[in-house]
Design an enzyme around this catalytic site. Structure first.
Site, PDB file in Angstrom:
ATOM      1  N   HIS A 135      24.431  21.596  26.651  1.00 43.09           N
ATOM      2  CA  HIS A 135      23.385  22.355  27.315  1.00 43.09           C
ATOM      3  C   HIS A 135      22.069  21.614  27.174  1.00 43.09           C
ATOM      4  CE1 HIS A 135      25.244  25.910  28.963  1.00 43.09           C
ATOM      5  NE2 HIS A 135      25.914  26.120  27.834  1.00 43.09           N
ATOM      6  N   TYR A 139      21.141  17.640  25.803  1.00 42.80           N
ATOM      7  CA  TYR A 139      20.876  16.494  26.673  1.00 42.80           C
ATOM      8  C   TYR A 139      19.533  15.850  26.350  1.00 42.80           C
ATOM      9  CZ  TYR A 139      24.414  19.129  29.287  1.00 42.80           C
ATOM     10  OH  TYR A 139      25.530  19.842  29.649  1.00 42.80           O
ATOM     11  N   ASP A 165      17.181  20.991  32.176  1.00 42.32           N
ATOM     12  CA  ASP A 165      17.832  21.551  33.364  1.00 42.32           C
ATOM     13  C   ASP A 165      17.002  21.365  34.625  1.00 42.32           C
ATOM     14  OD1 ASP A 165      20.076  22.361  32.019  1.00 42.32           O
ATOM     15  OD2 ASP A 165      19.543  24.481  31.927  1.00 42.32           O
TER      16      ASP A 165
END
Length: 385
Positions: A135, A139, A165
């Site tokens: 998630h 990253y 994200d």
């Protein structure tokens, strides 16, 4: 319900996108494309995605939802039918999954050589972690970015999932899609975009890499110009427990800050590094003497680079945000307008988020030219919610 193509008003009007629904950056990228006028059809799994859905899920706004059982060959064939008339496909599955299901890049390019095939993952399509779960914070952790976030010297702090994200992920996917669409107009050929959050986040953090290379950066938190190491670029509490953001970097802005704080000769010089602790304590003591509203009344509109920190529930009512109508209420939900803004082809909000996955299956597949939609639903390859 009637679903028609070409209803978007933004600069991507006429671009057709097939979205294989996922969570996080993929839907955010498709929201952006739909906001900018593209016709996006969202292919959901029957029953919807985990952690998504409902009429308030703004990441799903602007496009119809169809439900296809992608384990059914007939449903996969329907995806390929959609691809044949599309400009873009976006999927966010683990590497190799789309290929196993039958709509990987080779399958799609056989049907449509001009297709831009966007792949949104955290780790990328290759490398030792490519098939592992992860998630946002995982990253950005290995890019060197998370290490420096926050002003707590004892541990990093992660800014929800904004950096990975949406910053390093969906934003770079959209950049890649737009670039590939332009190139395809010249070459007549599509291509695959490997949009990895690790790649995009590293790119976002390029300035820090430059500072490190130049020797002007210390690899610790709250030790540098923009991470809270400088007292004139930091956050201070007010008397009512709220906070002010102070970003007076340039000398003239620092001088205005000191003047408006009425500190006179009590404040150390801006670059007296050995007196930073003294300066920070002086700023903290001063800001604690008034409420946030009082400081906002004093500072906003000046060149001191000071602004009150407010929650998102109050942002729509800030005078500047209200004047620009950054937030609007549509379908009973306060939400951000499409961004950026265009002088000739302004973007507008389209369909509200779907209440249920597959609520538009029949209408959307028909609008996209898929045949025998009722048969697909009767045989279970497609589901009408």
């Amino acid at each position: 319900m009637s679903i028609e193509l070409g209803q978007g008003t933004g600069p991507l009007k006429g671009v057709k996108v097939v979205e294989i629904a996922g969570i996080g950056p993929g839907p955010h990228a498709c929201m952006l494309l739909a906001d900018l006028g593209a016709d996006v059809i969202r292919v959901d799994r029957p029953g919807g995605q985990a952690m998504t859905g409902g009429s308030h899920d703004l990441l799903n706004r602007g496009r119809p939802s169809v439900a296809l059982n992608l384990k059914d060959p007939e449903a996969v064939a329907t995806v390929l039918d959609l691809v044949e008339g599309a400009d873009v496909l976006i999927e966010g599955m683990r590497p190799g999954v789309a290929e196993r299901l039958g709509f990987g890049p080779e399958h799609c390019h056989e049907r449509n050589p001009r297709l831009v095939y966007g792949r949104m993952t955290g780790w990328g399509q290759d490398g030792p972690l490519a098939t592992a779960a992860g998630h946002d914070m995982n990253y950005i952790a290995i890019t060197g970015t998370l290490f420096g976030l926050g002003q707590d010297k004892s541990r990093p702090h992660f800014p929800a999932n904004l950096v990975g994200d949406f910053g390093g992920g969906s934003t770079y996917l959209v950049i890649g899609i737009l670039a590939a669409l332009l190139e395809a107009r010249v070459s007549g050929q599509g291509q695959v975009i490997d949009a990895a959050i690790v790649d995009g986040t590293a790119s976002l953090n390029a300035m820090t890499a430059a500072f490190l290379h130049s020797g002007a950066f210390r690899e610790e938190r709250a030790a540098n110009l923009l991470d809270g190491g400088a007292p004139f670029y930091d956050v201070y509490e007010t008397s009512d427990g709220r906070h002010m953001s102070v970003g007076a970097l340039e000398p003239q802005f620092f001088a205005e800050l000191v003047r408006l704080l009425d500190l006179g000769d009590r404040c150390p010089g801006q670059m007296e590094f050995d007196r930073f602790d003294e300066m920070r304590a002086l700023f903290a003591e001063t800001f604690k003497q008034r409420t946030q509203a009082e400081w906002v009344a004093l500072f906003e509109g000046t060149d001191a680079c000071v602004a009150g920190i407010i929650p998102i529930s109050e942002a729509k009512d800030h005078p500047h945000m209200a004047a620009r109508e950054v937030f609007v209420e549509k379908d009973g939900v306060v939400q951000p307008q499409p961004a950026p803004r265009f002088s000739r082809t302004p973007a507008t909000l389209g369909l509200p988020p779907s209440e249920k996955a597959g609520i538009h299956t029949r209408e959307a597949l028909t609008a996209w030219g898929v045949g025998d939609v009722d048969g697909l639903i009767e045989r279970g390859a497609a589901v009408q919610a």
